[in-house]
Enzyme design. Structure first.
Site: not given
Lengths: 558, 558
Positions: A73, A75, A96, A107, A275, A303, A383, A411
């Site tokens: 999202k 991205t 945010r 991580k 959220a 979300f 992808f 991406w």
């Protein structure tokens, strides 16, 4: 073919000076408060000076219910922003800020991914411009003042069993979830049960993200309920006289943070409320300021669309007087397959039938979003493993819903990969097709607002609320809180309250376990499941391997 | 005649851009990380690049035992720095940062006063450049990781009754002094007693201020003892694997903060350890960097010379390889009168006899400082109510001690008022008269170090240490900590442990109540009295009246 990691790409970024980024949107150097060479806050006087300008178009990026496959999202938000700039539009992104504490458990993450990222990534995962520290300080001051008030005689007659204001720290520290304070004798006060949440769960965070300006901020801070008396009447932060000093602590934190994408386009990264118990969007002040500076502002909500977009539209837009011109709903072929019953390990293989079987989740989100009166474009976040047939299956399904789906390859290719999406989104926004309205009116009773969301968005048969909860909602209505919107705290993984129920379930009910009043932020929280407001660290925290290497670079954080 | 308040003067300051301040000491814009337009951190690469330069002269400003009359140690430090610049010397000032929390109890303060101040005053009393927040975060991470380690199986076999690492928050919150954590069942861990100190009391703060660089910082962080096992063997922060991530959190906080005086001369304001359980000086990295950039560096130490200068000389200088060229001992006619028995209300009237009666306190500090092999100049920080005869009495007394006293009027006239002082201090520093040595050797046993300070500095007959304390010190010697210096935690108001005993008392003893090992900072703390590491708020906290006014200015903070 091998791909660079997000951190490799981010470190290889050719960042412009933040003053040059500011110049792109008409902010002079004197109106930027720099934090290093690649971050700056925008001065309030500048924000005041642009209030009479016309607003740009607001574009919301939301997503299907998240799956372990990943939707991208943020991205897509970043890629769309870069794509709009590439096709010659003046656009910026609003997202945010990240919370510090959780990065030491799992991580930390990029803001975006691949070639659609916001930088500086390291700073954004650490102290950034100190906003969250300021929120922690303001929250902690109020905490200290409450116990101090009790210590010195408790003139306000606070029932020490009913102090509802918890403490916060921006760290995953489960040992602080439930504690006993003020032990050790007379000089330390009156012992009582207490506890800590993580900073992002603070009502101060929600307020900072909803306040129009510092005056509004202070008013809302004063409106927060911190405790109750024995007669159940509320004690406000204003009664503790903490609202002025808290505002002073937050005055810089209120200013939006300007950073940049990998393609040197401007982005505001500001605020980060939970959220679940809050509304999960970046600050109103960042969004409204961006709208004065650009023709297109791309923002996102936390979300999936059932929670994030619903709150964005019913809470943030309602309160800030915002109206999106278009909504981009992010889906992936992989996530459709998971919704269609494929296990994560098997996502690599083409499976058109599974894609088709998973599409109803997407379809319901499209329907829901349209019910707010906003045009919807589906972005298929591409992808490299997606097959043509799979992509076509999604496109066909969306076409059947009367919308369109556009493949976006930001991406892999950055803004260039999002040109098609950007072009179509700009067309739709420019066509002024939106006729936005929240799905319930302010005047609707609180219980009915909850029912409305459960039925119209989750497609549940009903929300289940016992008598105690119904009475509580009525009490709040009697106290003048009936006009507030409702903030749903529910699993993000399903339309239902069962996180394993993918797709587009029907026939379920939504049990409301608890309701909470965030009187300063201005919403009633309906808790429909386990909500964790203080995470713990895992057995092997990421912190154990985070360090500076010999080159002074941070290792292990990503 | 009426005088402007410190805040009025500070707000009227004509501040230069911080890049222009940097240019005065040869720091290019690219080597400054700006925080707004009037604050910046100095990059590590710049600091590395100046290491081969010759050092300037180090000048320590210290004071007599503080009285309610006020001495003006920071004011004199700033005034002397401006005075040196005025007479054509390249000079800068290094002082400590202020703690956030206490400003919400009592009103916050200027850095300096009158026309000898460092600005921006508001920022320096609020979040400044976020250093203390970073320290709080690093400290909190270690706290969370300790309980997390215990939660997941306690492989290190920590005795949960002997966790000595407390938590911290930068707020006066007495309710957190003593708490019970991890209540609420299995998922929240193993309940145990715990507590919070204020951030400036963190050993992380002391370490940040003593570390040479980030490598040294990480080593010291790893060396901290966080708990003991049942066999009393120590568990180190390194065993918890927190040292790397803590260093990452502190990497920006380690860089000195550049700001400016009212006269646009450079100042480093960096670090702020407690002056009781820690050494009370600004960071080593700020001082050593300043010495590479200027011919004269004026710095100060906390409390009076018996505590502050003693620690500066025996701890900071020893560890950092520093040697002051001159010490300025600040006294006031008013403080001499109070030492001579005059009540605060009666300070307005001339009283030469009282001044003379109070001078032995000053005399003893002169003697003590000379015993370190450093030349001493007394600065009479001038108050407009001082009479000529009173001033002369101080001068005569000091001359009788083989030193000289110089009246300085920086409060009223800024650097111009400090020219005489600056001229003489520069002469003394240039004459290389100092032959500095700490008053005890590393090899001296710990108990003997405590005795040495008590006898030679406090002029006590002896330090009183019971068998338990003596055994503890011997244990630490056996564990390899015998070479550490000692950090005395004692009242600052008297050479004795009785805060009401002014002047130059003899015949007293110093009871050592407790000893603590700060293995990372590298000193043994001898606690000789009540030491409060978590202050409380007063009945009417300053926070109640702190607010933003209509002009956006902060009211009530000063």
């Amino acid at each position: 073919m091998s791909y660079k990691s997000d951190i490799e790409i981010a470190r290889g970024a050719s960042k412009a000076l933040i003053q040059d980024i500011g110049a792109k949107i008409g902010i002079e150097s004197k109106d930027l408060l720099p934090y290093g060479h690649d971050k700056a806050k925008v001065s309030q006087s500048f924000i005041n000076s642009v209030q009479d300008r016309k607003n740009g178009k607001l574009i919301l990026v939301t997503a299907i219910n998240p799956t372990p496959a990943g939707e991208g999202k943020t991205t897509t938000t970043v890629g769309l922003g870069d794509g709009l700039n590439r096709i010659g539009k003046k656009a910026m992104v609003c997202i945010r800020e990240a919370s510090l504490g959780p990065n030491f458990g799992m991580k930390g993450g990029a803001a975006g991914g691949g070639y659609a990222q916001i930088v500086p990534m390291e700073d954004m995962n650490l102290h950034f411009t100190g906003d969250f520290h300021a929120i922690t300080s303001a929250h902690s001051l109020l905490s200290a003042m409450i116990d101090n008030h009790i210590y010195w005689g408790n003139e306000l007659d606070i029932d020490t069993r009913r102090v509802v204001w918890r403490r916060v720290v921006d760290m995953n520290d489960r040992a602080l979830r439930q504690i006993t304070t003020s032990l050790g004798g007379v000089s330390n006060g009156f012992p009582r049960e207490a506890g800590f949440d993580i900073t992002v769960a603070s009502e101060v965070m929600a307020i900072l993200c909803l306040a129009k300006d510092l005056t509004d901020l202070q008013k809302r801070l004063g409106d927060m309920i911190v405790a109750y008396r024995r007669d159940r009447s509320p004690v406000f932060a204003r009664d503790i006289k903490a609202d002025g000093a808290m505002t002073v602590l937050l005055k810089d934190a209120m200013q939006p943070n300007l950073v940049q994408t990998l393609e040197n386009n401007p982005a505001f990264v500001h605020g980060g409320p939970f959220a679940n118990i809050a509304h999960g969007c970046n600050s109103v002040i960042a969004t409204t300021t961006a709208l004065k500076l650009c023709d297109y502002v791309v923002t996102e909500a936390g979300f999936g669309a059932d929670l994030g977009a619903e709150k964005f539209l019913n809470i943030k837009c309602r309160k800030a007087g915002l109206a999106p011109s278009a909504v981009v709903l992010v889906a992936t072929v992989r996530a459709m397959k998971m919704n269609g019953g494929v296990a994560k390990a098997d996502l690599g293989a083409e499976n058109v039938d599974a894609v088709k079987a998973g599409c109803p989740n997407l379809g319901r989100h499209i329907e829901n979003l349209k019910s707010f009166g906003v045009p919807v474009v589906v972005a298929i976040n591409h992808f490299v493993t997606d097959t043509e047939a799979e992509v076509q299956a999604v496109k066909d399904f969306v076409a059947g819903q009367g919308s369109e789906a556009i493949v976006s390859q930001h991406w892999e290719f950055g803004g260039k990969g999002a040109e098609a999406l950007a072009t179509r989104v700009a067309e739709i926004a420019d066509a002024d097709m939106a006729n936005f309205a929240p799905i319930y009116a302010d005047e609707m009773p609180l219980a009915e607002k909850i029912q409305t969301i459960c039925k119209r968005i989750y497609r549940a048969d009903q929300a289940l609320m016992d008598q105690k909860i119904r009475n509580q909602l009525k009490d709040w209505e009697a106290q003048g809180y009936g006009h507030l919107p409702v903030c749903m705290a529910k699993t993000q993984y399903s339309f239902s309250t069962d996180p394993n129920l993918r797709g587009a379930p029907v026939g379920h009910s939504v049990p409301v376990r608890e309701v909470r009043l965030s009187a300063g932020a201005g919403f009633v929280v309906a808790v429909c499941g386990e909500i964790m407001t203080m995470p713990g660290l895992p057995r092997k925290p990421a912190a154990e391997t985070i360090m500076l290497n010999d080159a002074g670079e941070i290792e292990g954080l990503f």
